[in-house]
Design a protein around this motif. Structure first.
Motif, PDB file in Angstrom:
ATOM      1  N   VAL A  36       0.920  -1.075   0.151  1.00  5.13           N
ATOM      2  CA  VAL A  36       0.007   0.027  -0.030  1.00  5.13           C
ATOM      3  C   VAL A  36       0.908   1.254   0.070  1.00  5.13           C
ATOM      4  N   LEU A  37       1.915   1.346   0.978  1.00  2.59           N
ATOM      5  CA  LEU A  37       3.000   2.356   0.988  1.00  2.59           C
ATOM      6  C   LEU A  37       3.534   2.774  -0.327  1.00  2.59           C
ATOM      7  N   PHE A  38       4.083   1.672  -0.929  1.00  2.00           N
ATOM      8  CA  PHE A  38       4.812   1.617  -2.111  1.00  2.00           C
ATOM      9  C   PHE A  38       3.874   2.200  -3.408  1.00  2.00           C
ATOM     10  N   LEU A  39       2.609   1.575  -3.573  1.00  3.15           N
ATOM     11  CA  LEU A  39       1.712   2.122  -4.284  1.00  3.15           C
ATOM     12  C   LEU A  39       1.360   3.613  -4.266  1.00  3.15           C
ATOM     13  N   THR A  40       1.082   3.823  -3.059  1.00  4.46           N
ATOM     14  CA  THR A  40       0.566   5.249  -2.598  1.00  4.46           C
ATOM     15  C   THR A  40       1.713   6.230  -3.235  1.00  4.46           C
ATOM     16  N   ILE A  41       3.003   6.054  -2.749  1.00  2.70           N
ATOM     17  CA  ILE A  41       4.124   7.025  -3.273  1.00  2.70           C
ATOM     18  C   ILE A  41       4.256   6.950  -4.814  1.00  2.70           C
ATOM     19  N   ALA A  42       4.272   5.660  -5.371  1.00  2.00           N
ATOM     20  CA  ALA A  42       4.368   5.515  -6.803  1.00  2.00           C
ATOM     21  C   ALA A  42       3.092   6.502  -7.453  1.00  2.00           C
ATOM     22  N   ILE A  43       2.131   6.271  -6.957  1.00  2.22           N
ATOM     23  CA  ILE A  43       1.071   6.986  -7.950  1.00  2.22           C
ATOM     24  C   ILE A  43       0.908   8.512  -7.503  1.00  2.22           C
ATOM     25  N   GLY A  44       1.178   8.653  -6.262  1.00  4.88           N
ATOM     26  CA  GLY A  44       1.312  10.281  -5.895  1.00  4.88           C
ATOM     27  C   GLY A  44       2.459  11.101  -6.777  1.00  4.88           C
ATOM     28  N   THR A  45       3.725  10.213  -6.965  1.00  3.40           N
ATOM     29  CA  THR A  45       4.836  11.084  -7.178  1.00  3.40           C
ATOM     30  C   THR A  45       5.221  10.764  -8.800  1.00  3.40           C
ATOM     31  N   CYS A  46       4.411   9.455  -9.272  1.00  6.91           N
ATOM     32  CA  CYS A  46       4.898   9.240 -10.656  1.00  6.91           C
ATOM     33  C   CYS A  46       6.144   8.685 -10.872  1.00  6.91           C
ATOM     34  N   LEU A  47       6.735   8.414  -9.710  1.00 12.16           N
ATOM     35  CA  LEU A  47       8.397   7.481  -9.906  1.00 12.16           C
ATOM     36  C   LEU A  47       8.164   6.290 -10.630  1.00 12.16           C
ATOM     37  N   ARG A  48       9.077   5.705 -11.239  1.00 13.88           N
ATOM     38  CA  ARG A  48       9.262   4.410 -11.728  1.00 13.88           C
ATOM     39  C   ARG A  48       9.509   3.650 -10.682  1.00 13.88           C
ATOM     40  N   CYS A  49       9.555   2.341 -10.709  1.00 18.20           N
ATOM     41  CA  CYS A  49       9.757   1.379  -9.663  1.00 18.20           C
ATOM     42  C   CYS A  49      11.319   1.517  -9.429  1.00 18.20           C
ATOM     43  N   GLY A  50      12.012   1.508 -10.297  1.00 21.05           N
ATOM     44  CA  GLY A  50      13.577   1.684 -10.047  1.00 21.05           C
ATOM     45  C   GLY A  50      13.880   2.960  -9.127  1.00 21.05           C
ATOM     46  N   GLU A  51      13.119   3.934  -9.474  1.00 20.54           N
ATOM     47  CA  GLU A  51      13.354   5.271  -8.972  1.00 20.54           C
ATOM     48  C   GLU A  51      12.720   5.088  -7.460  1.00 20.54           C
ATOM     49  N   LEU A  52      11.779   4.535  -7.364  1.00 16.47           N
ATOM     50  CA  LEU A  52      11.294   4.412  -5.916  1.00 16.47           C
ATOM     51  C   LEU A  52      12.201   3.417  -4.998  1.00 16.47           C
ATOM     52  N   THR A  53      12.528   2.464  -5.782  1.00 21.84           N
ATOM     53  CA  THR A  53      13.403   1.460  -4.778  1.00 21.84           C
ATOM     54  C   THR A  53      14.883   2.118  -4.596  1.00 21.84           C
ATOM     55  N   ASP A  54      15.168   3.161  -5.358  1.00 20.03           N
ATOM     56  CA  ASP A  54      16.253   3.718  -4.857  1.00 20.03           C
ATOM     57  C   ASP A  54      16.328   4.801  -3.844  1.00 20.03           C
ATOM     58  N   LEU A  55      15.074   5.274  -3.477  1.00 20.52           N
ATOM     59  CA  LEU A  55      14.990   6.144  -2.399  1.00 20.52           C
ATOM     60  C   LEU A  55      15.563   5.894  -1.188  1.00 20.52           C
ATOM     61  N   THR A  56      16.180   6.752  -0.648  1.00 23.39           N
ATOM     62  CA  THR A  56      16.789   6.859   0.882  1.00 23.39           C
ATOM     63  C   THR A  56      16.013   7.898   1.558  1.00 23.39           C
ATOM     64  N   TRP A  57      16.211   7.748   2.925  1.00 32.46           N
ATOM     65  CA  TRP A  57      15.730   8.893   3.775  1.00 32.46           C
ATOM     66  C   TRP A  57      16.261  10.238   3.404  1.00 32.46           C
ATOM     67  N   GLY A  58      17.302  10.119   2.887  1.00 35.10           N
ATOM     68  CA  GLY A  58      17.924  11.530   2.368  1.00 35.10           C
ATOM     69  C   GLY A  58      17.200  12.046   1.228  1.00 35.10           C
ATOM     70  N   ASN A  59      16.536  11.256   0.578  1.00 34.55           N
ATOM     71  CA  ASN A  59      15.612  12.005  -0.368  1.00 34.55           C
ATOM     72  C   ASN A  59      14.301  12.680   0.059  1.00 34.55           C
TER      73      ASN A  59
END
Length: 70
Positions: A36-59
């Motif tokens: 749910v959290l992954f999908l919510t962020i993906a839909i809200g930001t339009c980031l692709r899967c690779g971009e989402l999985t590369d996120l860190t708290w610094g982002n």
């Protein structure tokens, strides 16, 4: 759901109703509730899967409620 054939290059965004149904399905599913959290962020930001999985708290800027793609 119905089988819908599309041209591989054609991209049709989900409607608000489809997004709500997808999130509700995941919330109520024991198997997919972890996404749910992954999908919510993906839909809200339009980031692709690779971009989402590369996120860190610094982002993530909690104060300004923003996510910066690196």
């Amino acid at each position: 759901m119905e089988n819908i054939k599309q041209d591989a290059g054609e991209k049709i965004p989900l409607s608000e109703d489809e997004i709500k149904r997808l999130i509700d399905f995941c919330i109520n599913s024991g198997t997919y509730s972890a996404y749910v959290l992954f999908l919510t962020i993906a839909i809200g930001t339009c980031l692709r899967c690779g971009e989402l999985t590369d996120l860190t708290w610094g982002n993530i800027d909690m104060k300004n409620r923003t996510i910066r793609d690196s």
